[in-house]
Write an enzyme that holds these catalytic residues in place. Structure first.
Site, PDB file in Angstrom:
ATOM      1  N   ASP A 103       0.833  -1.215   0.000  1.00 15.16           N
ATOM      2  CA  ASP A 103       0.000   0.000   0.000  1.00 15.16           C
ATOM      3  C   ASP A 103       0.862   1.256   0.000  1.00 15.16           C
ATOM      4  OD1 ASP A 103      -2.113  -1.667   0.573  1.00 15.16           O
ATOM      5  OD2 ASP A 103      -2.094  -1.186   2.720  1.00 15.16           O
TER       6      ASP A 103
HETATM    7  N1  URA Z   1      -1.252  -5.688   4.293  1.00 14.31           N
HETATM    8  C1  URA Z   1      -1.627  -4.404   4.245  1.00 14.31           C
HETATM    9  O1  URA Z   1      -2.597  -4.003   4.887  1.00 14.31           O
HETATM   10  N2  URA Z   1      -0.921  -3.560   3.477  1.00 14.31           N
HETATM   11  C2  URA Z   1       0.145  -3.927   2.769  1.00 14.31           C
HETATM   12  O2  URA Z   1       0.758  -3.107   2.090  1.00 14.31           O
HETATM   13  C3  URA Z   1       0.526  -5.280   2.820  1.00 14.31           C
HETATM   14  C4  URA Z   1      -0.194  -6.144   3.597  1.00 14.31           C
END
Ligand code: URA
Length: 237
Positions: A103
């Site tokens: 993310d």
């Molecule tokens: N889980 C999440 O919430 N975000 C990420 O970037 C990876 C795993």
């Protein structure tokens, strides 16, 4: 090596997509159209063309890890001109691409390659490769909550599979907790959604390990190439 694997390994497309393009006549070997996905290739001497372009020889495979900072998106290009992870690796190569995604606000271990077969094998859900995160969350989750996270919780994209969860430390003011979480699925925003589901939203999230590969002390925003041992270990998982 099989023709379809050779081309997928070069990073052009997934094995399935390559197979379709071979059957459609988009591939030639030494100037001759080849319609057989399993056609044997001599990687030292054969010249393979995919849609009229030479497929790079295999020795040019690149595998690297980046310590992704928060605030850059995992994409090859952004129409809105926001910083992307490519900005941090482009000096080495702009033919590589990220393996999976983190993310916007997540930090940590992100792999890049130009080897489509490697990416496919790492990402395929049936391989269930473990990914470990450090999550700083609001509040102090009780033991029963940690147990719930271990067993599986309902999040918008379904119920999560059993996970490893352990508490690392509580902040001095008692308002936040750091936990280590290991999952082997890739549901959307999974770690954030898991903690949200139990009332402890994530404040900061960092991926520290994929399979056997650890981020270690790589500085934020820096990258390094993987050793050939690290690549073969990942492929043997
Ligand atoms: N889980 C999440 O919430 N975000 C990420 O970037 C990876 C795993």
């Amino acid at each position: 090596m099989r023709l379809e694997k050779y081309i997928a390994t070069s990073g052009i497309a997934s094995r399935r997509a390559v197979k379709k393009r071979i059957l459609a006549g988009a591939v030639s070997v030494n100037g001759e159209p080849i319609l057989v996905p399993g056609y044997p290739i001599d990687i030292e001497t054969d010249v393979v063309e995919f849609e009229g372009k030479r497929v790079e020889p295999l020795k040019d495979r690149i595998y690297l890890m980046l310590n992704k900072p928060a605030g850059c998106i995992t994409t090859r290009s952004d129409q809105r001109g926001r910083p992307t992870v490519m900005d941090l690796v482009r000096d080495l190569s702009d033919t590589i691409y990220p393996v999976g995604r983190l993310d916007l606000e997540t930090e940590g271990l992100l792999l890049f390659t130009n080897d489509g077969d490697f990416a496919y094998r790492l990402l395929h859900p049936s391989h269930e490769i473990e990914k470990t995160y450090i999550a700083w969350v609001k509040g102090v989750p009780r033991d029963a909550v940690i147990q719930q996270l271990r067993q599986g919780v309902r999040i918008p994209s379904g119920t999560t599979a059993p996970a490893k969860v352990s508490q690392l430390k509580i902040s001095k003011d008692g308002h936040a907790t750091a936990l280590e979480v290991t999952i082997h699925e890739g549901k959307k925003r999974q770690v954030r959604m898991m903690f949200k589901a139990v009332g402890h939203p994530v404040i900061r999230l960092k991926r520290v390990q994929i399979g056997t590969l650890k981020l270690g002390h790589l500085p934020l925003g820096a990258y390094r190439l993987l050793t050939s041992e690290e690549v073969s270990e990942l492929l043997s998982l």
